[in-house]
Design an enzyme around this catalytic site. Structure first.
Site, mmCIF file in Angstrom:
data_model
loop_
_atom_site.group_PDB
_atom_site.id
_atom_site.type_symbol
_atom_site.label_atom_id
_atom_site.label_comp_id
_atom_site.label_asym_id
_atom_site.label_seq_id
_atom_site.Cartn_x
_atom_site.Cartn_y
_atom_site.Cartn_z
ATOM 1 N N ALA A 190 47.223 30.534 62.400
ATOM 2 C CA ALA A 190 46.994 31.959 62.140
ATOM 3 C C ALA A 190 48.093 32.813 62.764
ATOM 4 C CB ALA A 190 45.630 32.378 62.689
ATOM 5 N N ALA A 191 48.697 33.688 61.956
ATOM 6 C CA ALA A 191 49.755 34.559 62.475
ATOM 7 C C ALA A 191 50.104 35.635 61.462
ATOM 8 C CB ALA A 191 51.016 33.756 62.802
ATOM 9 N N GLU A 192 50.516 36.778 61.990
ATOM 10 C CA GLU A 192 51.314 37.721 61.207
ATOM 11 C C GLU A 192 52.732 37.182 61.255
ATOM 12 O OE1 GLU A 192 50.461 40.328 59.495
ATOM 13 O OE2 GLU A 192 48.413 40.731 60.146
ATOM 14 N N SER A 193 53.368 37.040 60.079
ATOM 15 C CA SER A 193 54.592 36.232 60.094
ATOM 16 C C SER A 193 55.806 36.849 59.410
ATOM 17 C CB SER A 193 54.299 34.870 59.439
ATOM 18 O OG SER A 193 54.018 35.043 58.060
ATOM 19 N N THR A 247 57.424 28.797 65.465
ATOM 20 C CA THR A 247 58.596 29.017 64.620
ATOM 21 C C THR A 247 59.881 28.739 65.380
ATOM 22 O OG1 THR A 247 59.837 30.771 63.477
ATOM 23 C CG2 THR A 247 58.463 31.460 65.299
ATOM 24 N N ASP A 248 60.936 28.422 64.644
ATOM 25 C CA ASP A 248 62.250 28.270 65.280
ATOM 26 C C ASP A 248 62.834 29.608 65.708
ATOM 27 O OD1 ASP A 248 62.845 29.240 62.735
ATOM 28 O OD2 ASP A 248 64.226 27.636 62.206
ATOM 29 N N TYR A 285 58.311 40.018 65.847
ATOM 30 C CA TYR A 285 57.605 38.821 65.378
ATOM 31 C C TYR A 285 57.912 37.636 66.281
ATOM 32 C CZ TYR A 285 57.079 34.407 62.914
ATOM 33 O OH TYR A 285 56.781 33.103 62.610
ATOM 34 N N LYS A 288 55.476 35.401 68.938
ATOM 35 C CA LYS A 288 55.281 33.957 68.842
ATOM 36 C C LYS A 288 55.754 33.260 70.120
ATOM 37 C CE LYS A 288 54.036 31.818 65.770
ATOM 38 N NZ LYS A 288 52.651 31.351 65.420
ATOM 39 N N ARG A 347 69.626 29.648 56.999
ATOM 40 C CA ARG A 347 68.317 29.158 57.418
ATOM 41 C C ARG A 347 68.195 27.677 57.057
ATOM 42 N NH1 ARG A 347 68.913 33.068 59.763
ATOM 43 N NH2 ARG A 347 67.609 34.941 59.914
ATOM 44 N N ASP A 367 71.678 45.417 55.980
ATOM 45 C CA ASP A 367 71.140 44.288 56.721
ATOM 46 C C ASP A 367 69.919 44.693 57.545
ATOM 47 O OD1 ASP A 367 70.974 41.692 57.511
ATOM 48 O OD2 ASP A 367 72.870 41.647 58.615
#
Length: 328
Positions: A62-65, A114-115, A139, A143, A203, A278
């Site tokens: 579960a996360a806002e991502s 996450t990385d 974000y 995390k 990525r 950007d």
């Protein structure tokens, strides 16, 4: 999990904008499956789930991502990613307290991260589990904080917890704010394909089923107190990803046959590419060294990027009803 395990699976999900019960249609009829609509940051609700279902393991997906949303409105990210993880850890610790030694030893808390917690790489090198944390967005900071809480609960309370850090996921059922589904659906509708900066941000992409296989391997064979990195060994610039999607779409649904493009006088999907300002603090490059997962968990990705992207494009082409439902 339903395909690969015999036990019951309980999903606790708040069903925010990116969640949809339609995504669970294949498993909802299974007697082993239970769905609870709720918030991982709601202490009493989480406690009740533990008391009712007595889980032998927790996997915290579960996360806002979405990084852009975290820049525009960071509060929800702190609440779900940091406070929510804290409440899950507290509930697990409290529930495990009176259990016997065998139940405590068998229990696992797998926190999926996450990385992006590692920050940004230069032109060379890859993230390992020993890379210092250096998050650059709200974000990734939320995390990173959650990862540290999980580590602390293992060290302080002996909670059998571990952390997985993965590279960019892609594949079926991904909400269309993310790069790959956004580009597929925008292209089909003849909308601009927005690319940040010069498109050179790199990525490392992992197919969602490969990531899930890694999480399951960590749950089954991972050592508590340890981190495991999962990557697809598939570095690409954002521009490369968009160009590949355009080429696959030309094969699968040629622009010449697409009425939306004809109406706008567009002859090729690639003509929709649009470079935009950007993102603030946009990390230049991520890349994962998954050596620990390969060696200790016996895990490796089963999909290369070209095959996975084609499967993903075909899935979105065949599931436009799902796309319209979640976007509405």
């Amino acid at each position: 999990a339903m395909r690969e395990t015999d036990g019951p699976v309980i999903v606790l999900d708040k069903l925010t904008y990116a969640g949809n019960l339609g995504s669970l249609e294949d498993v909802r009829a299974d007697a082993r499956f239970a769905f609870v609509r709720g918030d991982i940051a709601d202490r009493e609700q989480v406690r009740q789930v533990f008391e009712k279902h007595a889980p032998g393991a927790v996997v915290n997906f579960a996360a806002e991502s979405h990084v852009d949303r975290s820049i525009d409105g960071p509060r929800d990210f702190i609440q779900t990613n940091l406070v929510g993880t804290f409440e899950m850890l507290e509930a697990a610790r409290t529930w495990l307290g009176p259990q016997d030694e065998a139940a405590r030893d068998a229990f696992r808390f797998v926190h999926v991260s996450t990385d992006e917690v590692y920050g940004s790489l230069g032109a060379e090198g890859r993230f390992t589990e020993d890379t210092p944390y250096a998050p650059n967005s709200p974000y990734s900071a939320s995390k990173a904080g959650a990862d540290h809480l999980v580590r602390a609960y293992h060290r302080t309370y002996g909670l059998p917890a571990l952390v997985t850090n993965c590279s960019n996921n892609y594949g079926p059922y991904q909400f269309p704010e993310k790069l790959i589904p956004l580009m597929i659906l925008n292209a089909l509708e003849g909308k601009p394909l927005p690319i940040y900066g010069d498109g050179g941000n790199v990525r490392d992409w992992i197919y969602v089923e490969d990531h899930c296989a890694g999480v399951l391997a960590a749950l089954r064979r991972g050592e508590p107190g340890t981190n495991y990195n999962f990557g697809g060994d598939a570095e690409r610039t954002n521009l490369d990803i968009v160009d590949t999607i355009c080429a696959i779409l030309e094969d699968e649904r040629p622009a010449a046959d697409n009425a939306a493009l004809r109406e706008k006088g567009v002859s090729a999907y690639a003509d929709l590419k649009t470079f935009v300002s950007d993102r603030p603090g946009h990390d230049r490059r991520y890349a994962i060294d998954a050596g620990r997962a390969l060696g200790k968990l016996g895990w490796s990705p089963a999909h290369d990027l070209d095959t996975g992207l084609r499967e993903t494009v075909r899935w979105y082409l065949e599931n436009r009803d799902w796309c319209e439902a979640v976007q509405s």
